[in-house]
Write a protein that holds these residues in place. Structure first.
Motif, PDB file in Angstrom:
ATOM      1  N   ASN A 135       1.887   3.330   7.160  1.00  0.00           N
ATOM      2  CA  ASN A 135       1.502   2.492   6.143  1.00  0.00           C
ATOM      3  C   ASN A 135       0.119   2.728   6.037  1.00  0.00           C
ATOM      4  O   ASN A 135      -0.695   2.581   6.895  1.00  0.00           O
ATOM      5  CB  ASN A 135       1.894   0.844   6.289  1.00  0.00           C
ATOM      6  CG  ASN A 135       1.563   0.074   5.395  1.00  0.00           C
ATOM      7  OD1 ASN A 135       0.672  -1.047   5.613  1.00  0.00           O
ATOM      8  ND2 ASN A 135       1.692   0.312   4.091  1.00  0.00           N
ATOM      9  N   CYS A 136      -0.380   3.107   4.694  1.00  0.00           N
ATOM     10  CA  CYS A 136      -1.724   3.862   4.630  1.00  0.00           C
ATOM     11  C   CYS A 136      -2.320   3.750   3.100  1.00  0.00           C
ATOM     12  O   CYS A 136      -1.696   3.412   2.451  1.00  0.00           O
ATOM     13  CB  CYS A 136      -1.558   5.276   5.357  1.00  0.00           C
ATOM     14  SG  CYS A 136      -0.559   6.063   4.334  1.00  0.00           S
ATOM     15  N   ASN A 137      -3.599   4.125   3.085  1.00  0.00           N
ATOM     16  CA  ASN A 137      -4.019   4.093   1.859  1.00  0.00           C
ATOM     17  C   ASN A 137      -3.991   5.692   1.608  1.00  0.00           C
ATOM     18  O   ASN A 137      -4.401   6.559   2.372  1.00  0.00           O
ATOM     19  CB  ASN A 137      -5.544   3.774   1.689  1.00  0.00           C
ATOM     20  CG  ASN A 137      -6.016   2.441   1.611  1.00  0.00           C
ATOM     21  OD1 ASN A 137      -4.960   1.638   1.007  1.00  0.00           O
ATOM     22  ND2 ASN A 137      -6.930   1.988   1.881  1.00  0.00           N
ATOM     23  N   VAL A 168      -5.136   4.387   7.851  1.00  0.00           N
ATOM     24  CA  VAL A 168      -4.029   4.208   8.283  1.00  0.00           C
ATOM     25  C   VAL A 168      -3.663   2.653   8.875  1.00  0.00           C
ATOM     26  O   VAL A 168      -4.632   2.292   9.789  1.00  0.00           O
ATOM     27  CB  VAL A 168      -3.479   4.895   9.687  1.00  0.00           C
ATOM     28  CG1 VAL A 168      -1.976   4.764  10.264  1.00  0.00           C
ATOM     29  CG2 VAL A 168      -3.310   6.435   9.169  1.00  0.00           C
ATOM     30  N   PHE A 169      -2.864   1.656   8.248  1.00  0.00           N
ATOM     31  CA  PHE A 169      -2.814   0.380   8.874  1.00  0.00           C
ATOM     32  C   PHE A 169      -1.782   0.095   9.819  1.00  0.00           C
ATOM     33  O   PHE A 169      -2.045  -0.834  10.689  1.00  0.00           O
ATOM     34  CB  PHE A 169      -2.598  -0.696   7.553  1.00  0.00           C
ATOM     35  CG  PHE A 169      -3.124  -0.402   6.207  1.00  0.00           C
ATOM     36  CD1 PHE A 169      -4.461  -0.923   6.377  1.00  0.00           C
ATOM     37  CD2 PHE A 169      -2.884   0.257   5.102  1.00  0.00           C
ATOM     38  CE1 PHE A 169      -5.555  -0.703   5.321  1.00  0.00           C
ATOM     39  CE2 PHE A 169      -3.929   0.423   4.060  1.00  0.00           C
ATOM     40  CZ  PHE A 169      -5.008  -0.304   4.381  1.00  0.00           C
ATOM     41  N   SER A 170      -0.763   1.025   9.834  1.00  0.00           N
ATOM     42  CA  SER A 170       0.073   0.989  10.942  1.00  0.00           C
ATOM     43  C   SER A 170       0.977   2.274  10.989  1.00  0.00           C
ATOM     44  O   SER A 170       0.997   3.044  10.082  1.00  0.00           O
ATOM     45  CB  SER A 170       1.214  -0.381  10.901  1.00  0.00           C
ATOM     46  OG  SER A 170       2.019  -0.191   9.596  1.00  0.00           O
ATOM     47  N   SER A 171       1.449   2.518  12.203  1.00  0.00           N
ATOM     48  CA  SER A 171       2.178   3.658  12.289  1.00  0.00           C
ATOM     49  C   SER A 171       3.375   3.073  13.290  1.00  0.00           C
ATOM     50  O   SER A 171       3.035   2.709  14.246  1.00  0.00           O
ATOM     51  CB  SER A 171       1.243   4.526  13.193  1.00  0.00           C
ATOM     52  OG  SER A 171       1.943   5.866  13.458  1.00  0.00           O
ATOM     53  N   LYS A 216       0.922  -1.261   0.086  1.00  0.00           N
ATOM     54  CA  LYS A 216      -0.144  -0.197   0.055  1.00  0.00           C
ATOM     55  C   LYS A 216       0.940   1.289   0.049  1.00  0.00           C
ATOM     56  O   LYS A 216       2.153   1.196  -0.469  1.00  0.00           O
ATOM     57  CB  LYS A 216      -1.187  -0.104   1.183  1.00  0.00           C
ATOM     58  CG  LYS A 216      -1.821  -1.243   1.216  1.00  0.00           C
ATOM     59  CD  LYS A 216      -2.974  -0.961   0.419  1.00  0.00           C
ATOM     60  CE  LYS A 216      -3.982  -2.045   0.503  1.00  0.00           C
ATOM     61  NZ  LYS A 216      -4.788  -2.409  -0.647  1.00  0.00           N
ATOM     62  N   GLY A 217       0.335   2.180   0.658  1.00  0.00           N
ATOM     63  CA  GLY A 217       1.357   3.804   0.279  1.00  0.00           C
ATOM     64  C   GLY A 217       2.024   3.896   1.845  1.00  0.00           C
ATOM     65  O   GLY A 217       1.686   3.102   2.863  1.00  0.00           O
TER      66      GLY A 217
END
Length: 168
Positions: free
Chosen positions: A28-30, A44-47, A7-8
């Motif tokens: 890690n995000c869209n 946001v998938f992870s920070s 992803k982004g």
């Protein structure tokens, strides 16, 4: 930053109003492309904190000698990145603690722990956990093979975390 198979990726900057320093996070995000150069983040998938590095553990009390505090703090900081490194630093911290506080003869950690155990000055619950830290640290510092499978045994994150609990 851009997109890849995961992803982004973006860097979030938050300025601390108390110290005026930047706090940076890798996200890690869209990523949503807006009109023109404007870009947004949809999910946001992870920070992961990048700066400053920190730990969720309490700081060392001021009476802890610098030599011990330095290894303990580093073991806390590397835990998210490497359980093996954290466990090895915990083992070294324990060894320095035994040398500073218990005044054991310098040797290998197993012998130093045995000297403290044989001295009879530690409560039984501390005898058990100190010996367990030695075993976990040995997995991190020296490749240890399973007797049944021959496979090298890893240090689990929970074991490294437990080492820090014991030292604390």
């Amino acid at each position: 930053i851009g997109d890849d198979a995961d992803k982004g990726w973006a860097i979030l900057r938050l300025d601390c109003p108390a110290c005026n320093r930047m706090n940076l996070f890798l996200l890690n995000c869209n990523i949503v492309q807006g009109p023109g150069p404007v870009t947004g983040i949809a999910k946001v998938f992870s920070s992961v904190p990048i700066r400053p590095r920190g730990s969720n553990r309490p700081p060392c009390p001021p009476e802890v000698p610098a030599l011990l505090a330095e290894d303990y703090i580093e073991a806390c900081l590397v835990l998210p990145d490497s359980s093996k490194a954290s466990a090895a630093l915990s083992r070294r911290c324990l060894q320095n603690l035994l040398r500073e506080a218990a005044k054991v003869k310098h040797g290998n950690l197993a012998d130093e722990i045995q000297e403290v155990i044989d001295g009879g000055h530690l409560p039984s619950h501390l005898v058990q956990v100190v010996d367990a830290v030695r075993h976990i640290g040995n997995f991190a510092a020296h490749p240890t093979k399973s007797k049944s499978t021959g496979e090298i045994l890893p240090v689990e994150a929970q074991e490294a975390e437990w080492n820090l609990d014991v030292l604390e």
